[in-house]
Design an enzyme around this catalytic site. Structure first.
Site, mmCIF file in Angstrom:
data_model
loop_
_atom_site.group_PDB
_atom_site.id
_atom_site.type_symbol
_atom_site.label_atom_id
_atom_site.label_comp_id
_atom_site.label_asym_id
_atom_site.label_seq_id
_atom_site.Cartn_x
_atom_site.Cartn_y
_atom_site.Cartn_z
ATOM 1 N N GLU A 93 -2.215 -6.878 7.624
ATOM 2 C CA GLU A 93 -0.976 -6.535 8.308
ATOM 3 C C GLU A 93 -0.780 -7.429 9.527
ATOM 4 O O GLU A 93 -1.738 -8.006 10.059
ATOM 5 C CB GLU A 93 -1.039 -5.064 8.741
ATOM 6 C CG GLU A 93 0.141 -4.560 9.552
ATOM 7 C CD GLU A 93 1.430 -4.530 8.755
ATOM 8 O OE1 GLU A 93 2.025 -5.618 8.594
ATOM 9 O OE2 GLU A 93 1.842 -3.442 8.325
ATOM 10 N N HIS A 141 0.825 -1.204 0.000
ATOM 11 C CA HIS A 141 0.000 0.000 0.000
ATOM 12 C C HIS A 141 0.863 1.260 0.000
ATOM 13 O O HIS A 141 2.037 1.245 0.396
ATOM 14 C CB HIS A 141 -0.918 0.008 1.227
ATOM 15 C CG HIS A 141 -0.150 0.004 2.528
ATOM 16 N ND1 HIS A 141 0.382 1.144 3.081
ATOM 17 C CD2 HIS A 141 0.169 -1.018 3.374
ATOM 18 C CE1 HIS A 141 0.999 0.846 4.212
ATOM 19 N NE2 HIS A 141 0.890 -0.462 4.412
#
Length: 219
Positions: A92, A12
């Protein structure tokens, strides 16, 4: 089995947490947005991705975090060419809930000494835990290849540590090899390209910050 010609992994763009680590004391990690710089990084990655895929179909898997969804939207891919699925196993590494900045810095110091693969955050996961869920996702991904009409491209929009662990699992890297590598930068991508020999190769290595220290094979 219709294995894709390429599997693309993208980290990202820069998030609010990358720019200011005190935000974790006020906002949940999964809810953090891209910064203006992160949007630009994502848009630039989108240009490269569109050039890479051309007009081909793409099977997309996106981490459920806000910053990864925003990154994917910035790619501006043709909706008629993509099949998008949110994939929680690509999230994550879990660090717990709201985080105290000083405590996080202390735990990062412990992790650097103990090892990124085995160190477990007090209320969260170890790298080994992320490796296990990435492995479970890979089993699902390989089953999807059994469909004769599987798209020739796979795109994963995820996080830096998760990208390294995906490649570790795919290429059977050792823990020592994983520990020697750095995360890609925000907006960076890696491509697993299928060769004529039926094997995938990585287009660009991860930066190495030290020489791997093998433990040997003794019990």
């Amino acid at each position: 089995m219709a294995r894709p010609r390429r599997i693309v992994l993208v980290r990202h763009g820069e998030s609010e947490g990358n720019a200011d680590d005190t935000v974790y004391e006020r906002e949940p990690d999964h809810a953090l947005r891209l910064t203006s710089a992160g949007v630009v990084q994502a848009e630039e990655a989108g240009v490269r991705i569109r050039e890479l895929f051309g007009g081909e179909q793409v099977s997309v898997y996106v981490s459920p975090y806000r910053r990864t969804h925003e990154t994917f939207r910035a790619f501006d891919l043709d909706p008629s060419l993509v099949r998008v699925r949110e994939e929680p196993r690509l999230r994550e590494q879990d660090w717990g809930n709201w985080q105290d900045k000083d405590d996080v810095q202390l735990q990062k110091t412990y992790r650097d000494t103990y090892g990124h693969f085995f160190y477990r955050f007090a209320q969260g996961e170890s790298g080994a835990d992320v490796y296990d869920r990435v492995g479970a996702f890979l089993e699902s991904l390989h089953r999807s290849f059994e469909s004769p009409d599987h798209p020739p491209n796979v795109l994963l929009v995820t996080h830096g540590l998760t990208m390294r662990l995906f490649c570790m699992r795919w290429f059977h890297w050792t823990v020592a090899e994983f520990e020697s590598l750095s995360n890609p930068r925000n907006g960076e991508m890696r491509v697993l390209q299928l060769g004529d020999d039926g094997r995938y190769t990585l287009d660009l290595p991860f930066d190495r910050w030290r020489t791997p220290e093998p433990y040997g094979t003794g019990g």
